[in-house]
Design a protein around this motif. Structure first.
Motif, mmCIF file in Angstrom:
data_model
loop_
_atom_site.group_PDB
_atom_site.id
_atom_site.type_symbol
_atom_site.label_atom_id
_atom_site.label_comp_id
_atom_site.label_asym_id
_atom_site.label_seq_id
_atom_site.Cartn_x
_atom_site.Cartn_y
_atom_site.Cartn_z
ATOM 1 N N HIS A 1 -12.972 -23.672 -5.672
ATOM 2 C CA HIS A 1 -11.836 -23.972 -5.086
ATOM 3 C C HIS A 1 -11.024 -24.955 -5.905
ATOM 4 O O HIS A 1 -10.135 -25.275 -6.414
ATOM 5 N N SER A 2 -12.089 -25.984 -6.042
ATOM 6 C CA SER A 2 -11.906 -27.283 -6.716
ATOM 7 C C SER A 2 -11.650 -27.487 -8.318
ATOM 8 O O SER A 2 -10.952 -28.174 -8.881
ATOM 9 N N SER A 3 -12.448 -26.622 -9.146
ATOM 10 C CA SER A 3 -12.632 -26.577 -10.373
ATOM 11 C C SER A 3 -11.443 -25.810 -10.933
ATOM 12 O O SER A 3 -10.973 -26.062 -12.185
ATOM 13 N N GLY A 4 -10.914 -25.107 -10.433
ATOM 14 C CA GLY A 4 -9.700 -24.050 -11.049
ATOM 15 C C GLY A 4 -10.352 -23.097 -12.095
ATOM 16 O O GLY A 4 -9.593 -22.605 -12.940
ATOM 17 N N LYS A 5 -11.578 -22.974 -12.094
ATOM 18 C CA LYS A 5 -12.410 -21.976 -12.902
ATOM 19 C C LYS A 5 -12.238 -20.774 -12.355
ATOM 20 O O LYS A 5 -12.191 -20.564 -11.097
ATOM 21 N N SER A 6 -12.629 -19.609 -13.258
ATOM 22 C CA SER A 6 -12.452 -18.369 -12.736
ATOM 23 C C SER A 6 -13.803 -18.165 -11.951
ATOM 24 O O SER A 6 -14.855 -18.776 -12.294
ATOM 25 N N MET A 7 -13.870 -17.166 -11.053
ATOM 26 C CA MET A 7 -15.057 -16.546 -10.321
ATOM 27 C C MET A 7 -16.227 -16.383 -11.270
ATOM 28 O O MET A 7 -17.431 -16.866 -11.063
ATOM 29 N N ALA A 8 -15.759 -15.649 -12.385
ATOM 30 C CA ALA A 8 -17.175 -15.281 -13.460
ATOM 31 C C ALA A 8 -17.583 -16.665 -13.951
ATOM 32 O O ALA A 8 -18.669 -16.709 -14.126
ATOM 33 N N LYS A 9 -16.741 -17.624 -14.455
ATOM 34 C CA LYS A 9 -16.997 -18.681 -15.006
ATOM 35 C C LYS A 9 -18.059 -19.734 -13.945
ATOM 36 O O LYS A 9 -19.256 -20.108 -14.654
ATOM 37 N N VAL A 10 -17.713 -19.806 -12.806
ATOM 38 C CA VAL A 10 -18.321 -20.406 -11.624
ATOM 39 C C VAL A 10 -19.709 -19.706 -11.548
ATOM 40 O O VAL A 10 -20.887 -20.445 -11.428
ATOM 41 N N ALA A 11 -19.561 -18.335 -11.337
ATOM 42 C CA ALA A 11 -20.954 -17.851 -11.100
ATOM 43 C C ALA A 11 -21.814 -17.957 -12.323
ATOM 44 O O ALA A 11 -23.050 -18.105 -12.105
ATOM 45 N N GLU A 12 -21.387 -17.769 -13.339
ATOM 46 C CA GLU A 12 -22.222 -18.279 -14.855
ATOM 47 C C GLU A 12 -22.948 -19.491 -14.804
ATOM 48 O O GLU A 12 -24.101 -19.735 -15.153
ATOM 49 N N GLU A 13 -22.028 -20.821 -14.380
ATOM 50 C CA GLU A 13 -22.497 -21.926 -14.283
ATOM 51 C C GLU A 13 -23.481 -22.187 -13.375
ATOM 52 O O GLU A 13 -24.547 -23.104 -13.483
ATOM 53 N N LEU A 14 -23.332 -21.652 -12.145
ATOM 54 C CA LEU A 14 -24.306 -21.635 -11.046
ATOM 55 C C LEU A 14 -25.548 -20.466 -11.241
ATOM 56 O O LEU A 14 -26.523 -20.573 -10.244
ATOM 57 N N GLN A 15 -25.517 -19.815 -12.267
ATOM 58 C CA GLN A 15 -26.324 -18.590 -12.495
ATOM 59 C C GLN A 15 -26.735 -17.956 -11.234
ATOM 60 O O GLN A 15 -27.821 -17.648 -10.609
ATOM 61 N N VAL A 16 -25.473 -17.592 -10.678
ATOM 62 C CA VAL A 16 -25.589 -16.394 -9.533
ATOM 63 C C VAL A 16 -24.727 -15.460 -9.889
ATOM 64 O O VAL A 16 -23.939 -15.430 -10.708
ATOM 65 N N SER A 17 -24.741 -14.150 -9.141
ATOM 66 C CA SER A 17 -23.992 -13.119 -9.408
ATOM 67 C C SER A 17 -22.274 -13.288 -9.036
ATOM 68 O O SER A 17 -22.337 -13.968 -8.181
ATOM 69 N N GLN A 18 -21.596 -12.907 -9.799
ATOM 70 C CA GLN A 18 -20.332 -12.760 -9.424
ATOM 71 C C GLN A 18 -19.750 -12.313 -8.125
ATOM 72 O O GLN A 18 -19.112 -12.758 -7.331
ATOM 73 N N ALA A 19 -20.454 -11.238 -7.801
ATOM 74 C CA ALA A 19 -20.561 -10.468 -6.455
ATOM 75 C C ALA A 19 -20.981 -11.618 -5.290
ATOM 76 O O ALA A 19 -20.216 -11.652 -4.210
#
Length: 98
Positions: free
Chosen positions: A22-40
């Motif tokens: 919510h705070s980053s303004g990044k896409s869900m896919a980008k956040v998932a990639e950065e945190l190394q978790v699935s987008q789901a």
């Protein structure tokens, strides 16, 4: 093919991931990639937080409706186990007293 990687994430990690999204303004896919978790997973946590006024709830094993329901189930199991132990001891005492 591959094996499914089943990892358990703490409630704190999930909440931090939702807050970061919510705070980053990044896409869900980008956040998932950065945190190394699935987008789901990210999507599930965000949906969970939406249903709970922004807080990720972790119902834990058994999918109980609340922490109280989980505790009640645990206490009922402990009571059943204790009653079974008492029954075994009663039977053992009756055999020894005969």
């Amino acid at each position: 093919m591959g094996t499914k990687n089943s990892r358990h994430y703490t409630t704190e990690f999930k909440q931090d991931a939702v807050n970061y999204y919510h705070s980053s303004g990044k896409s869900m896919a980008k956040v998932a990639e950065e945190l190394q978790v699935s987008q789901a997973s990210i999507n599930n946590w965000i949906q969970n937080a939406k249903k709970n006024e922004g807080t990720v709830s972790d119902r834990g094993a058994g999918n109980y409706a609340s922490d109280e329901a989980k505790e009640i189930a645990q206490l009922k199991k402990e009571l059943r186990d204790a009653q079974a132990a008492i029954d075994i001891l009663k039977k053992a005492m009756s055999i020894l007293n005969d």
